[in-house]
Design a protein around this motif. Structure first.
Motif, PDB file in Angstrom:
ATOM      1  N   LYS A  94       1.151  -1.183  -0.219  1.00  0.00           N
ATOM      2  CA  LYS A  94      -0.065   0.019   0.016  1.00  0.00           C
ATOM      3  C   LYS A  94       0.861   1.145  -0.011  1.00  0.00           C
ATOM      4  N   ARG A  95       2.015   1.176   0.690  1.00  0.00           N
ATOM      5  CA  ARG A  95       3.026   2.316   0.901  1.00  0.00           C
ATOM      6  C   ARG A  95       3.739   2.623  -0.612  1.00  0.00           C
ATOM      7  N   ALA A  96       3.911   1.493  -1.223  1.00  0.00           N
ATOM      8  CA  ALA A  96       4.687   1.531  -2.575  1.00  0.00           C
ATOM      9  C   ALA A  96       3.403   2.137  -3.520  1.00  0.00           C
ATOM     10  N   PHE A  97       2.060   1.605  -3.404  1.00  0.00           N
ATOM     11  CA  PHE A  97       1.176   2.007  -4.421  1.00  0.00           C
ATOM     12  C   PHE A  97       0.986   3.657  -4.255  1.00  0.00           C
ATOM     13  N   ASN A  98       0.833   4.012  -2.884  1.00  0.00           N
ATOM     14  CA  ASN A  98       0.474   5.346  -2.578  1.00  0.00           C
ATOM     15  C   ASN A  98       1.850   6.383  -3.337  1.00  0.00           C
ATOM     16  N   MET A  99       2.763   5.990  -2.856  1.00  0.00           N
ATOM     17  CA  MET A  99       4.089   6.824  -3.396  1.00  0.00           C
ATOM     18  C   MET A  99       4.109   6.554  -5.157  1.00  0.00           C
ATOM     19  N   ALA A 100       3.530   5.217  -5.626  1.00  0.00           N
ATOM     20  CA  ALA A 100       3.609   5.558  -7.196  1.00  0.00           C
ATOM     21  C   ALA A 100       2.505   6.188  -7.972  1.00  0.00           C
ATOM     22  N   VAL A 101       1.454   6.419  -7.204  1.00  0.00           N
ATOM     23  CA  VAL A 101       0.413   7.027  -7.629  1.00  0.00           C
ATOM     24  C   VAL A 101       0.611   8.534  -7.700  1.00  0.00           C
ATOM     25  N   GLN A 102       1.773   9.125  -6.795  1.00  0.00           N
ATOM     26  CA  GLN A 102       2.400  10.413  -6.864  1.00  0.00           C
ATOM     27  C   GLN A 102       3.297  10.819  -8.035  1.00  0.00           C
ATOM     28  N   CYS A 103       3.984   9.583  -8.634  1.00  0.00           N
ATOM     29  CA  CYS A 103       4.894   9.660  -9.550  1.00  0.00           C
ATOM     30  C   CYS A 103       4.381   8.835 -10.742  1.00  0.00           C
ATOM     31  N   SER A 104       3.009   8.301 -11.069  1.00  0.00           N
ATOM     32  CA  SER A 104       3.087   7.427 -12.152  1.00  0.00           C
ATOM     33  C   SER A 104       3.512   7.393 -13.277  1.00  0.00           C
ATOM     34  N   GLU A 105       4.218   8.489 -13.715  1.00  0.00           N
ATOM     35  CA  GLU A 105       5.175   8.903 -14.808  1.00  0.00           C
ATOM     36  C   GLU A 105       6.325   8.065 -14.955  1.00  0.00           C
ATOM     37  N   ASN A 106       6.694   7.559 -13.657  1.00  0.00           N
ATOM     38  CA  ASN A 106       8.044   6.896 -13.551  1.00  0.00           C
ATOM     39  C   ASN A 106       7.807   5.467 -13.942  1.00  0.00           C
ATOM     40  N   TYR A 107       7.986   5.214 -14.888  1.00  0.00           N
ATOM     41  CA  TYR A 107       7.586   3.742 -15.560  1.00  0.00           C
ATOM     42  C   TYR A 107       8.519   2.712 -15.312  1.00  0.00           C
ATOM     43  N   TYR A 108       9.633   3.248 -14.598  1.00  0.00           N
ATOM     44  CA  TYR A 108      10.437   1.962 -13.986  1.00  0.00           C
ATOM     45  C   TYR A 108       9.946   1.504 -12.747  1.00  0.00           C
ATOM     46  N   VAL A 109       9.095   2.071 -11.992  1.00  0.00           N
ATOM     47  CA  VAL A 109       8.982   1.642 -10.811  1.00  0.00           C
ATOM     48  C   VAL A 109       7.461   1.375 -10.505  1.00  0.00           C
ATOM     49  N   ALA A 110       6.842   2.645 -11.126  1.00  0.00           N
ATOM     50  CA  ALA A 110       5.392   2.661 -10.688  1.00  0.00           C
ATOM     51  C   ALA A 110       4.363   1.561 -11.181  1.00  0.00           C
ATOM     52  N   PRO A 111       4.788   0.972 -12.299  1.00  0.00           N
ATOM     53  CA  PRO A 111       3.935  -0.218 -12.807  1.00  0.00           C
ATOM     54  C   PRO A 111       4.095  -1.517 -11.672  1.00  0.00           C
ATOM     55  N   ASP A 112       5.204  -1.697 -11.379  1.00  0.00           N
ATOM     56  CA  ASP A 112       5.588  -2.701 -10.420  1.00  0.00           C
ATOM     57  C   ASP A 112       4.768  -2.517  -9.206  1.00  0.00           C
ATOM     58  N   ALA A 113       4.628  -1.536  -8.490  1.00  0.00           N
ATOM     59  CA  ALA A 113       3.671  -1.316  -7.335  1.00  0.00           C
ATOM     60  C   ALA A 113       2.341  -1.137  -7.576  1.00  0.00           C
ATOM     61  N   PHE A 114       1.735  -0.820  -8.949  1.00  0.00           N
ATOM     62  CA  PHE A 114       0.612  -1.074  -9.123  1.00  0.00           C
ATOM     63  C   PHE A 114       0.158  -2.552  -9.482  1.00  0.00           C
ATOM     64  N   LEU A 115       1.105  -3.048 -10.218  1.00  0.00           N
ATOM     65  CA  LEU A 115       0.828  -4.689 -10.340  1.00  0.00           C
ATOM     66  C   LEU A 115       0.847  -5.479  -8.942  1.00  0.00           C
ATOM     67  N   ARG A 116       1.301  -5.168  -8.085  1.00  0.00           N
ATOM     68  CA  ARG A 116       1.372  -5.945  -6.772  1.00  0.00           C
ATOM     69  C   ARG A 116       0.001  -5.795  -6.065  1.00  0.00           C
ATOM     70  N   MET A 117      -0.572  -4.460  -6.230  1.00  0.00           N
ATOM     71  CA  MET A 117      -1.728  -4.095  -5.483  1.00  0.00           C
ATOM     72  C   MET A 117      -2.864  -4.716  -6.275  1.00  0.00           C
ATOM     73  N   LEU A 118      -2.570  -4.859  -7.636  1.00  0.00           N
ATOM     74  CA  LEU A 118      -3.741  -5.443  -8.689  1.00  0.00           C
ATOM     75  C   LEU A 118      -3.814  -6.936  -8.568  1.00  0.00           C
ATOM     76  N   LYS A 119      -2.408  -7.627  -8.000  1.00  0.00           N
ATOM     77  CA  LYS A 119      -2.586  -8.927  -7.854  1.00  0.00           C
ATOM     78  C   LYS A 119      -3.163  -9.399  -6.494  1.00  0.00           C
ATOM     79  N   TYR A 120      -2.876  -8.752  -5.814  1.00  0.00           N
ATOM     80  CA  TYR A 120      -3.139  -9.323  -4.221  1.00  0.00           C
ATOM     81  C   TYR A 120      -4.084  -8.567  -3.432  1.00  0.00           C
ATOM     82  N   TYR A 121      -4.200  -7.004  -3.654  1.00  0.00           N
ATOM     83  CA  TYR A 121      -5.066  -6.212  -2.989  1.00  0.00           C
ATOM     84  C   TYR A 121      -6.026  -5.433  -3.973  1.00  0.00           C
ATOM     85  N   PRO A 122      -6.692  -5.984  -4.878  1.00  0.00           N
ATOM     86  CA  PRO A 122      -7.419  -5.022  -5.735  1.00  0.00           C
ATOM     87  C   PRO A 122      -8.424  -4.047  -5.198  1.00  0.00           C
ATOM     88  N   ASP A 123      -9.182  -4.733  -4.028  1.00  0.00           N
ATOM     89  CA  ASP A 123     -10.046  -4.045  -3.472  1.00  0.00           C
ATOM     90  C   ASP A 123      -9.733  -2.487  -2.855  1.00  0.00           C
TER      91      ASP A 123
END
Length: 171
Positions: A94-123
């Protein structure tokens, strides 16, 4: 400079050079290089696998705000590299996701933070007011950009993100 050269060496699978360059950059205070050293230790890139050293690198980098370090620590707690603690893993994702949302244009790390939330905690994504489909699309777009820049490690993540998007669309 050392970070970028280290990344080029890593992508070329010249891990010994990458490690030397990442270490120089980390010694100069670069948190991304410190996080990248964690990957080298974790996966044993031309050095013995040392998950304790990976953890130490990622803990330092996470404290300093590196998104990848935060979600990689989450992986360690989720997958049992450290004493398994799904609640702590969830909090780190959740912390990584919240950080990634703030810099979603950083495609080196944001997608991986998003992917983990999508896989494990989509709700949790919906609970925060975000669209799971939009997050999945952002994830896929970012991963494709990495691949276009000759990232050799993103194909698996792209397949996972596409499968999740299809499942979300079917739902």
């Amino acid at each position: 400079m050392y970070l970028n050269e280290g990344a080029k060496a890593y992508q070329s699978r010249d891990y010994q050079t990458a490690i030397k360059l990442y270490q120089k950059s980390a010694d100069m205070g670069n948190i991304i290089a410190l996080s990248n050293l964690g990957y080298c230790y974790y996966y044993g890139r031309s050095i013995p696998v040392d998950k304790e050293k990976a953890k130490k690198c990622w803990e330092k980098a996470a404290i300093l705000g590196d998104i990848a370090a935060v979600y990689k620590l989450g992986d360690m707690y989720r997958n049992g590299d450290l004493p398994q603690n799904l609640d702590f893993s969830h909090a780190l994702y959740k912390r990584a996701f919240n950080m990634a949302v703030q810099c979603s244009e950083n495609y080196y790390v944001a997608p991986d933070a998003f992917l983990r939330m999508l896989k494990y905690y989509p709700d949790d994504i919906s609970d925060k007011g975000y669209s799971k489909i939009e997050i999945a699309l952002s994830c896929i777009t970012g991963i494709k950009k990495r691949i276009a820049e000759e990232d050799n490690y993103s194909e698996k993540a792209l397949k996972e993100a596409k499968a999740i998007l299809l499942r979300l669309i079917d739902d």
